[in-house]
Design an enzyme around this catalytic site. Structure first.
Site, PDB file in Angstrom:
ATOM      1  N   ILE A 195       0.822  -1.209   0.000  1.00 31.95           N
ATOM      2  CA  ILE A 195       0.000   0.000   0.000  1.00 31.95           C
ATOM      3  C   ILE A 195       0.859   1.264   0.000  1.00 31.95           C
ATOM      4  O   ILE A 195       0.477   2.284  -0.585  1.00 31.95           O
ATOM      5  CB  ILE A 195      -1.023  -0.007   1.166  1.00 31.95           C
ATOM      6  CG1 ILE A 195      -2.135   1.001   0.898  1.00 31.95           C
ATOM      7  CG2 ILE A 195      -0.371   0.264   2.512  1.00 31.95           C
ATOM      8  CD1 ILE A 195      -2.931   0.746  -0.351  1.00 31.95           C
ATOM      9  N   SER A 200      11.948   1.021   6.754  1.00 31.27           N
ATOM     10  CA  SER A 200      11.505  -0.306   6.360  1.00 31.27           C
ATOM     11  C   SER A 200      12.694  -1.234   6.447  1.00 31.27           C
ATOM     12  O   SER A 200      13.820  -0.809   6.218  1.00 31.27           O
ATOM     13  CB  SER A 200      10.970  -0.250   4.915  1.00 31.27           C
ATOM     14  OG  SER A 200      10.020  -1.247   4.683  1.00 31.27           O
ATOM     15  N   ARG A 201      12.413  -2.490   6.753  1.00 33.56           N
ATOM     16  CA  ARG A 201      13.530  -3.430   6.873  1.00 33.56           C
ATOM     17  C   ARG A 201      14.022  -3.850   5.498  1.00 33.56           C
ATOM     18  O   ARG A 201      15.162  -4.231   5.328  1.00 33.56           O
ATOM     19  CB  ARG A 201      13.091  -4.650   7.689  1.00 33.56           C
ATOM     20  CG  ARG A 201      12.719  -4.253   9.120  1.00 33.56           C
ATOM     21  CD  ARG A 201      11.924  -5.325   9.800  1.00 33.56           C
ATOM     22  NE  ARG A 201      10.757  -5.707   9.006  1.00 33.56           N
ATOM     23  CZ  ARG A 201       9.878  -6.627   9.373  1.00 33.56           C
ATOM     24  NH1 ARG A 201      10.023  -7.259  10.522  1.00 33.56           N
ATOM     25  NH2 ARG A 201       8.856  -6.928   8.604  1.00 33.56           N
ATOM     26  N   LYS A 216      -5.463   1.816   7.854  1.00 27.60           N
ATOM     27  CA  LYS A 216      -6.542   1.032   8.446  1.00 27.60           C
ATOM     28  C   LYS A 216      -6.132  -0.424   8.557  1.00 27.60           C
ATOM     29  O   LYS A 216      -5.351  -0.879   7.726  1.00 27.60           O
ATOM     30  CB  LYS A 216      -7.842   1.175   7.660  1.00 27.60           C
ATOM     31  CG  LYS A 216      -7.752   0.971   6.157  1.00 27.60           C
ATOM     32  CD  LYS A 216      -7.410  -0.344   5.526  1.00 27.60           C
ATOM     33  CE  LYS A 216      -8.067  -1.602   5.963  1.00 27.60           C
ATOM     34  NZ  LYS A 216      -7.760  -2.729   4.984  1.00 27.60           N
ATOM     35  N   ASP A 270     -10.026  -7.696   6.719  1.00 27.16           N
ATOM     36  CA  ASP A 270      -9.067  -6.684   6.248  1.00 27.16           C
ATOM     37  C   ASP A 270      -9.715  -5.851   5.134  1.00 27.16           C
ATOM     38  O   ASP A 270      -9.745  -4.619   5.238  1.00 27.16           O
ATOM     39  CB  ASP A 270      -7.747  -7.328   5.798  1.00 27.16           C
ATOM     40  CG  ASP A 270      -6.782  -6.288   5.268  1.00 27.16           C
ATOM     41  OD1 ASP A 270      -6.253  -5.496   6.068  1.00 27.16           O
ATOM     42  OD2 ASP A 270      -6.595  -6.221   4.033  1.00 27.16           O
TER      43      ASP A 270
END
Ligand code: NAP
Length: 313
Positions: free
Chosen positions: A14, A36-37, A90, A168
């Site tokens: 997303i 971010s990893r 969300k 979801d």
């Protein structure tokens, strides 16, 4: 006005599909860092550790959290405690308690927090809400059926506890329903179809109690191949409405509607979410509507579990 510096954390589907393009296109925002990893964004400073970013970039006043719900709370708390404004994908958290805790922490710290519901920003939701105002509801039926293999490839977190399964996407429908209806509905019954090898439902059937006795129900299914359905059909004593394509299309009494002038000034759900966030930060506001998550939590509380065949991607 100076653009607001923002860090985006959790560079996955997303973030890449929606958040990065919306931020890059907006004069209100300066995407100043990512955390971010594995993921990075070309031309943007990247960190693989959130606390390191908070320490290194005190000039970044806003963070937007795009990782799945279970790990999100720790990031949100750290950001608030570091005095940053927070925007939440969300669902805003894995539990209602943690969302209430974040709300309280943000108020104490004097920062903004925004529980976003992107489907509420779909093109025709505002037009549908305006039409519905003052009309007497007799029935509302949600049909939200999509192919999980197509839309959520490799997202194993969806099947783990806290990942919500079919809720979801289903919570998007409930975010529209709770925005449209003037009065709150309550979950009356819930059937959860859970694959034998998963923690979360692949399908769910809900009925709701409405204050005027209107028939309200929802059918969510992740197993739908072929045509996909993201529809809300509403009947009132004064006419009928169908929102389809997740709120992007609307017909009233069988006639397809076009968006009201000005309704699409910002094309797309995410540009509107970021405009809302910018306004919230500049006004020092908090927007933590948890009503869609409360309905999902109640669906789990009241849920009658039915075991179904294992899910294999
Ligand atoms: P995703 O691609 O599976 O995950 C997003 C990123 O979160 C991953 O790339 C990963 O980045 C990070 N992440 C995953 N597990 C983590 C953990 N345990 N701790 C810290 N970071 C972790 O998922 P997504 O589809 O983008 O969805 C993320 C959120 O956006 C969900 O709440 C979802 O409901 C919402 N959303 C998704 C869509 C959609 O179409 N996919 C649409 C609207 C909203 P690193 O491994 O690089 O750290």
């Amino acid at each position: 006005m100076m653009p607001l510096k923002i860090a985006l954390a959790g560079i996955g589907k997303i973030a890449r599909d929606q958040h990065v393009p919306a931020l890059m296109a907006s004069p209100e925002w300066d995407l100043a860092a990512t955390v971010s990893r594995h993921g990075t964004v070309d031309g943007v400073e990247s960190f693989d550790d959130f606390d390191a970013m908070l320490q290194a970039r005190p000039d970044i006043s806003v963070v937007s959290l795009c990782m799945p719900p279970v790990p999100r709370f720790d990031y949100a708390r750290a950001a608030i405690e570091a005095g940053r404004h927070v925007m939440l994908e969300k669902p805003p958290g894995a539990t209602l308690s943690e969302c209430h805790a974040l709300d309280a922490l943000a108020r104490k710290a004097g920062v903004s927090i925004y529980a976003t519901w992107h489907s509420r920003e779909a093109a025709m939701v505002a037009t549908a809400k305006a039409w519905l105002a003052g009309k007497r509801l007799t029935s509302l039926v949600v049909t939200w059926k999509e192919d999980v293999r197509k839309w959520h490839p490799g997202q194993t977190w969806i099947w783990e506890a806290g990942g919500l399964g079919v809720f979801d996407p289903g919570i998007n429908a409930l975010s529209i329903v709770t925005a449209l209806l003037a009065e709150p509905i309550r979950v009356a019954s819930s059937e959860l179809l859970i694959p034998e090898n998963c923690d979360t439902p692949i399908a769910a059937n809900l009925t709701f109690t409405h204050p005027h006795g209107a028939h309200v129900s929802a059918e969510f299914d992740f197993r739908k191949e072929g045509d996909q359905f993201w529809n809300i059909a509403i009947e009132t004593e004064q006419g009928n409405l169908v929102l389809s394509e997740g709120g992007a299309s609307l017909s009233i009494d069988g006639v397809k509607q076009s968006a009201a002038p000005g309704a699409n000034a910002l094309h797309g759900e995410y540009p509107r979410l970021y405009a809302n966030m910018a306004a919230l930060v500049r006004a020092g506001g908090i927007d933590m509507d948890l009503s869609p998550l409360a309905l999902v939590a109640d669906a789990f509380l009241l849920g009658r579990r039915v075991a179904v065949e294992p899910f294999v991607e």
